[in-house]
Design an enzyme around this catalytic site. Structure first.
Site, PDB file in Angstrom:
ATOM      1  N   SER A 134      -4.013   9.512 -12.284  1.00  0.00           N
ATOM      2  CA  SER A 134      -4.120   8.036 -13.511  1.00  0.00           C
ATOM      3  C   SER A 134      -3.406   8.381 -14.357  1.00  0.00           C
ATOM      4  CB  SER A 134      -4.601   7.339 -13.114  1.00  0.00           C
ATOM      5  OG  SER A 134      -4.567   6.053 -14.226  1.00  0.00           O
ATOM      6  N   LYS A 188      -9.426   5.796  -6.382  1.00  0.00           N
ATOM      7  CA  LYS A 188      -7.667   5.324  -6.972  1.00  0.00           C
ATOM      8  C   LYS A 188      -8.125   4.555  -6.973  1.00  0.00           C
ATOM      9  CE  LYS A 188      -3.867   6.756  -9.442  1.00  0.00           C
ATOM     10  NZ  LYS A 188      -3.308   5.651  -9.010  1.00  0.00           N
ATOM     11  N   HIS A 191      -9.306   1.701  -9.053  1.00  0.00           N
ATOM     12  CA  HIS A 191      -8.880   1.637 -10.603  1.00  0.00           C
ATOM     13  C   HIS A 191      -7.572   0.992 -10.125  1.00  0.00           C
ATOM     14  CE1 HIS A 191      -6.178   3.960 -13.296  1.00  0.00           C
ATOM     15  NE2 HIS A 191      -6.570   3.893 -13.826  1.00  0.00           N
ATOM     16  N   ASN A 192      -7.212   0.839  -9.459  1.00  0.00           N
ATOM     17  CA  ASN A 192      -5.340   0.308  -9.272  1.00  0.00           C
ATOM     18  C   ASN A 192      -5.628  -1.209  -9.302  1.00  0.00           C
ATOM     19  OD1 ASN A 192      -4.209   2.874  -9.715  1.00  0.00           O
ATOM     20  ND2 ASN A 192      -2.971   2.380  -7.902  1.00  0.00           N
ATOM     21  N   GLU A 195      -7.031  -2.178 -12.740  1.00  0.00           N
ATOM     22  CA  GLU A 195      -5.659  -2.495 -13.554  1.00  0.00           C
ATOM     23  C   GLU A 195      -4.885  -3.276 -12.685  1.00  0.00           C
ATOM     24  OE1 GLU A 195      -1.658   0.453 -12.763  1.00  0.00           O
ATOM     25  OE2 GLU A 195      -3.028   1.292 -13.308  1.00  0.00           O
TER      26      GLU A 195
END
Length: 479
Positions: A134, A188, A191-192, A195
């Site tokens: 990222s 990940k 994480h997105n 986001e």
């Protein structure tokens, strides 16, 4: 490739789109010799001739040459399109590798695909690491957050490279071994999802200021820049403030005002919501943000509905100097809710999928390089360091106090938006999540009674142990 370049490269990167190029240049800048390959050979040649000129970069025009350029045990990092494209590269690459060589998937791969690929590659005696990366273009070049998962042996082979190219913060490189199998890609993905949530919250704050408070773009920019100078300092707030300074040279309008209001997605938000449902974890802020993007794509229908359904004309009552601080509290708490939901999902997935994640480490490697880097991640890290079994950061300080003190601001903004016809799906979801989470007795008792009424699903009582069923109706005497 020349004979002298055979076996000289420390690592190779397959895929010369912007992320692959920048990651290769990052590796080279840290003292590593890098082999590069792209299926379209002209792209490889252009990269070596232009951005790679004079650097320790070796261009390979075939996969065979690419593999030959690598020092054994070979390390090949894939920066290609997730899905079928990744499978195709692995299928072509695997027969060229020797036992002990390593494939690193640095794309946004679906975690179950990573499990499947790892099993297939490891069955051939090669290593496999599913690695979340990222930071966008800038992070790839100057230092991303790197989230690797796989065997510890495979990670050890690439750790010296990853820890050097990762973003560096006060407590170390933004890279750490996360766990077996798909742990890296799962982290990940979450994480997105976080986001998505924070981006939507900031978009709603912009809408509240623009349409609700009638503020100009420069006035909004000043507020957002002020947030970034304080407790809301983060990459996403920083770039939002910067976006609001840019004007279109042809029209002299602010660029944000001429961008069509239809946001795209690549699937990671959807995967996060689907996985949360599978694990039974509520992530309403993240899901609302994902659905908001989907709704935005129906541009033509929304334009028709605007003339037919005729909603309210937003115009908030009350002085700005009261509403702007309330909006700051709303953005802060909604962002906290996104982190809380994402970390809660990680705790559940880690237990069920045997990742054995260290959640303080997850927060630490998100502190730099990545898209969701923020001042909030240091107290999140500290909360999990103090209590590794913490399920929700809202139960730890300073977040418990923040919820108590700032909820009135979030409630005020959501109430004002609702009364004026302004959609705030992520903020509203964050408020409902917080209110529901801190409510000792929810109306689910009625839902359970309804389930028992039509389906004899039984229920539990508050005063006795066991399962109970009520004969709510005489089914033999219904007319």
């Amino acid at each position: 490739m020349t004979e002298q370049q055979t076996g000289t490269c420390d690592i190779g990167v397959i895929g010369m789109a912007v992320m692959g190029q920048n990651l290769a240049l990052n590796m080279e800048s840290k003292g590593f010799t890098v082999a590069v390959f792209n299926r379209t050979t002209s792209r490889t040649e252009a990269f070596v001739r232009e951005r790679g000129q004079g650097k320790n970069v070796v261009g390979a025009l075939t996969l065979e040459d690419f593999v030959a350029a690598l020092k054994p045990p070979r390390k090949a990092m894939l920066m290609v399109q997730a899905g079928a494209g990744t499978d195709a590269v692995i299928d072509a690459l695997l027969p060229l590798l020797d036992p002990g060589d390593l494939i690193i998937d640095g794309g946004n791969s679906f975690y179950d695909d990573t499990e499947r690929r790892a099993a297939a590659v490891e069955a051939e005696g090669r290593g496999y690491i599913g690695t979340g990366v990222s930071g966008g273009e800038y992070g790839a070049l100057h230092g991303p957050s790197i989230m690797p998962g796989g065997t510890e042996t495979a990670y050890a082979a690439v750790e010296p490279i990853f820890t050097k190219i990762a973003a560096q913060v006060d407590d170390g490189p933004c890279c750490a071994y996360l766990g077996p199998g798909s742990a890296g890609h799962y982290v990940k993905m979450v994480h997105n999802g976080i986001e998505y949530g924070i981006m939507q919250v900031l978009a709603e704050a912009y809408d509240v200021m623009q349409r609700g408070l009638g503020m100009t773009v420069p006035e909004i920019q000043e507020v957002v820049a002020g947030w970034n100078a304080g407790e809301l300092q983060s990459f996403l707030v920083e770039i939002t403030a910067d976006i609001l300074t840019h004007k279109d040279p042809d029209t002299d309008k602010f660029v944000v005002e001429i961008i069509q209001d239809s946001a795209a997605q690549k699937g990671t938000g959807k995967w996060t919501s689907q996985s949360a449902l599978d694990h039974g974890i509520p992530i309403p802020t993240i899901t609302a943000a994902t659905e908001a993007r989907i709704l935005s794509s129906f541009k033509e229908i929304r334009e028709r509905a605007d003339g037919i359904l005729q909603g309210a004309t937003p115009s908030f009552a009350g002085p700005r100097d009261e509403l702007i601080p309330a909006l700051q509290d709303a953005v802060y708490l909604a962002a906290v809710s996104a982190y809380a939901q994402g970390m809660h999902l990680l705790t559940a997935a880690s237990a069920e999928r045997n990742y054995d994640l260290d959640f303080a480490t997850v927060a630490r490697i998100w502190k730099g390089g990545c898209i969701i880097r923020s001042l909030l991640l240091e107290p999140i890290k500290q909360a999990f360091a103090a209590d590794p079994d913490l399920t929700n950061i809202m139960l730890a300080e300073p977040f418990a106090s923040d919820v108590r003190e700032r909820a009135p601001g979030l409630r005020r903004i959501v109430a004002a938006a609702v009364s004026q016809g302004l959609p705030t799906p992520a903020m509203s979801a964050a408020l409902n999540y917080i209110e529901g989470y801190r409510t000792a007795r929810l109306p689910a008792n009625l839902v359970q009674a309804q389930r028992d009424y039509f389906g004899a699903h039984t229920y539990q009582r508050v005063d006795k142990e066991g399962a109970y069923h009520t004969e709510w109706q005489d089914i033999h005497n219904i007319s």
